[in-house]
Write an enzyme that holds these catalytic residues in place. Structure first.
Site, PDB file in Angstrom:
ATOM      1  N   ASP A  98       0.851  -1.189   0.000  1.00  0.00           N
ATOM      2  CA  ASP A  98       0.000   0.000   0.000  1.00  0.00           C
ATOM      3  C   ASP A  98       0.886   1.237   0.000  1.00  0.00           C
ATOM      4  OD1 ASP A  98      -2.399   1.507   0.226  1.00  0.00           O
ATOM      5  OD2 ASP A  98      -3.253  -0.107   1.424  1.00  0.00           O
ATOM      6  N   ASP A 198      -3.026   4.755  -2.563  1.00  0.00           N
ATOM      7  CA  ASP A 198      -4.098   5.293  -1.734  1.00  0.00           C
ATOM      8  C   ASP A 198      -4.472   6.711  -2.153  1.00  0.00           C
ATOM      9  OD1 ASP A 198      -5.687   5.145   0.880  1.00  0.00           O
ATOM     10  OD2 ASP A 198      -4.453   6.922   1.234  1.00  0.00           O
ATOM     11  N   HIS A 322     -11.102  -2.815   3.339  1.00  0.00           N
ATOM     12  CA  HIS A 322     -10.862  -2.437   4.730  1.00  0.00           C
ATOM     13  C   HIS A 322     -11.633  -1.200   5.162  1.00  0.00           C
ATOM     14  CE1 HIS A 322      -8.311   0.085   2.314  1.00  0.00           C
ATOM     15  NE2 HIS A 322      -8.050   0.867   3.333  1.00  0.00           N
TER      16      HIS A 322
END
Length: 551
Positions: A98, A198, A322
């Site tokens: 990530d 992200d 998530h």
């Protein structure tokens, strides 16, 4: 046609705090992931996306990065990540990290130096502003609630799109960009297979910093950071200086990208390999909540999105992640939770055009928890929304119901490995409570049951990747089918003269003509799944069937 490796892949998302704890401290870690690689390989996974494991104060569970090149001690050592990459490669699994590029932690050495030395080079890595009246520079609202500006001890204001502990990085600064590019290439040189990126559409700001119009009933406007004009120059440079030099996969979280801009982001020459398709997954009130109108509305959104993306590029498709509720609760009424309904959901999205992602525990049919008060929530976003809601006069009962239904903590409870204490996740005290149903819903029990939802996910993945059908399901075009049946989500996948017809029945029993079609995959087994003697397919509620139409 380009046949990149990631178009055949099935990717699996790991939330490391909650996956497997190896040392009894109650927090999942990298050795725990290594321990469970064989579990993932057996399931059929070939790419692991691991949520942030970099050094962090964990205000936003790792999305506040304090050191981009160092593993946080709570997850293990730097050497553990090297071992994970190597151990995964031995099993044919690639590791995707990530990558948080819009902001860092306020504990990062760049921000700490910017606080200490206002005229330092690092101060230019952030958005600092002065105001004469001591008020924030404008009325922009953070995505986590409250003002998007926080004040330092010396009176400066800095911008934070998310939590105040996550100062935004100033992408207008070329030295900052070079720091980020060097870090990305350092990881790719270490053998990382790619990145999930992200909140990338937030990196370009409105440099006028003008206040926005306040909507009626709102405290602040959210400034339009998403895909702001001029972002393309940043993303073109990012790809050229990093990803394009490697056979890396890039999966962007890109909210706000309009259909007109899709090709620019995820087309054949786009900034990224793919972007997540949020157009049909996370929409309150649009689901398959058992009535034909709801199914038809959800189907319409799916079909509209896939028809558009196949013209212009590639999508990452998913039911859970998530940041969202568990899919049985999101898409099904609680009295409809079953192996068959979950299998129907899985088939619906896993055989679409795009790269499917499975979120940890989805293959077990894990569901939302139920929290009785705000003190049981850990997510910083939930806590901020609670405070802001109270200030707006919302009732605690209403907010609690909403957070239980849609809050991010739902997906973050520990993975349920077995029926032992704490679901086998840890020998210590878990950082977040284990779901109380773990004795019935756990990997050990479901792996031993050939009729379980876990076994079905394994079977479905094997079908998608099988030598006979993988070309059609990875590269084939998408075509809606049988839309006259409102509770049926049906579509064709076509490739080089061969066609598969995928049927997913979210309504009452249907009888459809087989017309010479051959059943090649069925979510039901046994006598109930066979064709009728008069040449009809008897499709039962929550049954999924794949038929071959031509060769």
């Amino acid at each position: 046609m380009d046949k990149q490796w990631w178009k055949r892949s099935v990717m699996y998302q790991i939330y490391p705090q909650s996956f497997k704890d190896s040392n009894g401290d109650g927090i999942g870690d990298l050795p725990g992931i290594i321990e469970k690689l064989d579990y993932l390989a057996e399931l059929g996974i070939d790419v692991l996306w691991i949520c942030p494991i970099f050094r962090s104060p964990m205000v936003d569970n790792g999305y506040d990065v304090a050191d981009y090149r160092s593993v946080d001690p709570m997850f293990g050592r730097d050497e553990d990540l090297d071992e994970l990459i190597a151990a995964a490669e031995l099993r044919g699994i690639k590791i995707v990290l990530d990558l948080v590029l819009n902001h860092c932690s306020d504990r990062h050495e760049w921000f700490q130096r910017a606080l200490e030395y206002p005229n330092s080079e690092e101060a230019g890595y952030f958005y600092f502003r002065h105001t004469d009246d001591g008020q924030p520079p404008n009325n922009w609202r953070s995505n986590f609630g409250g003002s998007a500006w926080a004040q330092t001890e010396d009176g400066r204001w800095y911008l934070h799109t998310f939590a105040k502990e996550q100062p935004d990085l100033n992408w207008e600064n070329p030295k900052l960009r070079r720091e980020l590019y060097d870090m990305i290439n350092w990881w790719l040189d270490k053998g990382v297979g790619g990145f999930r990126i992200d909140a990338i559409t937030f990196i370009k700001k409105d440099l006028s910093f003008a206040s926005g119009e306040v909507e009626e009933g709102a405290l602040y406007p959210i400034e339009n950071f998403q895909s702001y004009p001029g972002i393309s120059e940043f993303l073109t440079e990012l790809k050229r200086e990093t990803f394009a030099k490697y056979d890396a996969v890039t999966v962007a979280e890109a909210p706000g990208v309009s259909p007109e801009l899709f090709a620019e982001y995820a087309g054949p020459d786009g900034h990224f390999s793919m972007i997540f398709d949020f157009n049909w997954d996370h929409i309150k009130g649009v689901s398959v909540k058992c009535d034909p109108d709801s199914v038809a509305a959800w189907r319409s959104r799916i079909f509209e999105s896939v028809l558009h993306t196949q013209k212009h590029g590639w999508s990452a498709i998913f039911l859970e992640n998530h940041d969202q509720a568990r899919c049985p609760d999101k898409f099904l009424d609680k009295d409809k939770h079953s192996r068959d309904s979950m299998a129907c959901l899985a088939t619906t999205y896993m055989l679409l055009r795009g790269t499917p992602f499975i979120y940890q525990g989805q293959e077990l049919g894990m569901t939302n928890g139920m929290r009785s008060g705000i003190g049981e929530f850990q997510d910083v976003s939930a806590l901020n929304q609670w405070e802001e809601g109270l200030a707006q006069g919302r009732s605690e009962e209403e907010m609690l119901r909403e957070l239980n239904d849609y809050g991010r903590d739902n997906a973050r409870s520990p993975f349920q490995w077995n029926a032992e204490p704490n679901a086998g996740f840890t020998t210590g005290t878990p950082w977040m409570p284990v779901h109380p149903d773990y004795r019935q819903v756990n990997a050990e029990k479901l792996q031993a049951d050939a009729s379980s939802i876990w076994a079905y996910y394994k079977e479905l993945i094997a079908f998608r990747k099988s030598e006979e059908w993988s070309d059609i399901l990875a590269f084939g075009s998408f075509e809606p089918a049988l839309t006259e049946y409102p509770s049926l989500i049906a579509y064709r996948r076509n490739f080089e003269g061969r066609t598969l017809l995928v049927l997913n029945n979210f309504g009452d029993e249907l009888k459809l003509p087989l017309e010479g079609r051959q059943i090649v995959f069925n979510s039901f087994t046994g006598q109930e799944s066979s064709a009728t003697a008069d040449g009809l397919l008897n499709l039962l509620p929550y049954q999924s069937v794949v038929l071959v139409e031509s060769k």
